[in-house]
Enzyme design. Structure first.
Site, mmCIF file in Angstrom:
data_model
loop_
_atom_site.group_PDB
_atom_site.id
_atom_site.type_symbol
_atom_site.label_atom_id
_atom_site.label_comp_id
_atom_site.label_asym_id
_atom_site.label_seq_id
_atom_site.Cartn_x
_atom_site.Cartn_y
_atom_site.Cartn_z
ATOM 1 N N ASN A 18 5.352 17.952 -2.737
ATOM 2 C CA ASN A 18 5.101 16.661 -4.165
ATOM 3 C C ASN A 18 3.559 17.351 -4.604
ATOM 4 O O ASN A 18 3.364 18.322 -5.487
ATOM 5 C CB ASN A 18 4.809 15.299 -4.088
ATOM 6 C CG ASN A 18 6.163 14.724 -5.010
ATOM 7 O OD1 ASN A 18 6.304 14.923 -5.868
ATOM 8 N ND2 ASN A 18 6.726 14.221 -3.737
ATOM 9 N N ARG A 89 -0.190 4.346 3.443
ATOM 10 C CA ARG A 89 -1.200 3.822 3.422
ATOM 11 C C ARG A 89 -1.238 3.288 1.815
ATOM 12 O O ARG A 89 -1.593 3.308 1.142
ATOM 13 C CB ARG A 89 -2.534 4.791 4.281
ATOM 14 C CG ARG A 89 -2.657 5.150 5.328
ATOM 15 C CD ARG A 89 -1.649 4.719 6.459
ATOM 16 N NE ARG A 89 -2.760 3.249 6.856
ATOM 17 C CZ ARG A 89 -2.561 3.019 8.121
ATOM 18 N NH1 ARG A 89 -1.117 3.293 8.620
ATOM 19 N NH2 ARG A 89 -3.451 1.493 8.416
ATOM 20 N N HIS A 107 6.521 7.214 -6.913
ATOM 21 C CA HIS A 107 7.480 5.893 -5.523
ATOM 22 C C HIS A 107 8.520 6.895 -5.875
ATOM 23 O O HIS A 107 9.044 6.822 -6.485
ATOM 24 C CB HIS A 107 7.304 5.402 -6.332
ATOM 25 C CG HIS A 107 7.838 4.082 -5.157
ATOM 26 N ND1 HIS A 107 7.571 3.592 -3.752
ATOM 27 C CD2 HIS A 107 8.910 3.502 -5.085
ATOM 28 C CE1 HIS A 107 8.126 2.850 -3.150
ATOM 29 N NE2 HIS A 107 9.683 2.734 -3.855
ATOM 30 N N THR A 139 -2.260 -0.136 -8.840
ATOM 31 C CA THR A 139 -2.683 -1.456 -9.140
ATOM 32 C C THR A 139 -2.726 -2.109 -7.668
ATOM 33 O O THR A 139 -2.070 -1.821 -6.658
ATOM 34 C CB THR A 139 -2.275 -2.209 -10.029
ATOM 35 O OG1 THR A 139 -0.744 -2.477 -9.408
ATOM 36 C CG2 THR A 139 -2.002 -1.590 -11.533
#
Ligand code: GAR
Length: 213
Positions: A18, A89, A107, A139
């Site tokens: 990515n 992480r 995601h 968030t």
């Protein structure tokens, strides 16, 4: 975003495909940070003459200490946007708050389905017919931030975890550069959990893909 020239710091943990898509799209990636010394994304950054820092999580006694070192490595490059690209992480609340509104993630599922790990295997096990990827603001609740954009792929009858992952990844490489560009161009407005994107070409991502050649 501010009026200053946009600057992106990308955080990686692994191969960095990515990151490669963001670089190939000509986005202003000024620095790469990895929590893993062996991450392929570091070599990729070097090939593109982008500097990088390793902040090895294993070298820190606590998440707080790791997050502080990570923030220092990021802030040294004064980014307008911090982009997680396969960064594996979990980040603590103070870190997330520090970059509120300018920390984005991709995601490999259609959130809010399949948060966390092993999303492709879980999509197959759940028997869903549609799967995909999501770009969202980060968030404090893992994989729950406001959704900026999603790309959808079909789940085919003979799919394996690998074939499905590859189909989703192809879409990640289309979706992430587009969504990051929208953020840099100031087209993205957040209203609670809803995100409004001014002038975005949603039809490109609003149907089952891959689209016909
Ligand atoms: C990508 O599929 C990305 O969506 C996923 O890790 C992969 C990284 O690949 N991210 C997550 O699972 C985050 N929770 P890459 O290193 O080739 O970009």
């Amino acid at each position: 975003m501010t009026d200053a020239a946009p600057r992106i710091v990308v955080l990686v943990s692994g191969r960095g495909s990515n990151l490669g898509a963001l670089l190939d799209a000509g986005l202003p990636v000024v620095h790469v940070v990895s929590n893993r010394p062996q991450a392929g994304g570091l070599a990729l950054a070097a090939r593109h003459a982008v500097t990088s820092t390793v902040v090895d999580h294993a070298a820190f006694p606590s998440r707080e200490a790791f997050d502080s070192a990570l923030a220092a490595a990021i802030d040294a490059h004064a980014p307008t946007l911090v982009v997680l690209a396969g960064f594996m992480r979990v980040l603590g609340d103070p870190f997330v708050q520090r970059y509120a509104g300018r920390l984005v993630n991709i995601h490999p599922s259609l959130l809010p389905a399949f948060t966390g790990l092993h999303t492709h295997r879980r999509a197959l096990d759940a028997g869903v017919r549609l799967h995909g990827c999501t770009v969202h603001f980060v968030t404090p609740t893992l994989d729950h931030g406001p959704v900026i954009a999603q790309a959808v792929v079909p789940v085919l009858p003979d799919d394996t975890e690998d074939t499905l992952a590859a189909r989703v990844l192809e879409q990640e490489h289309r979706l992430y550069p587009a969504a990051v560009r929208w953020c840099l161009e100031g087209r993205v407005r957040v209203d609670g959990l809803r995100v409004h994107v001014r002038g975005a070409e949603f039809p490109a991502f609003g149907r089952c893909v891959p689209s016909p050649a």
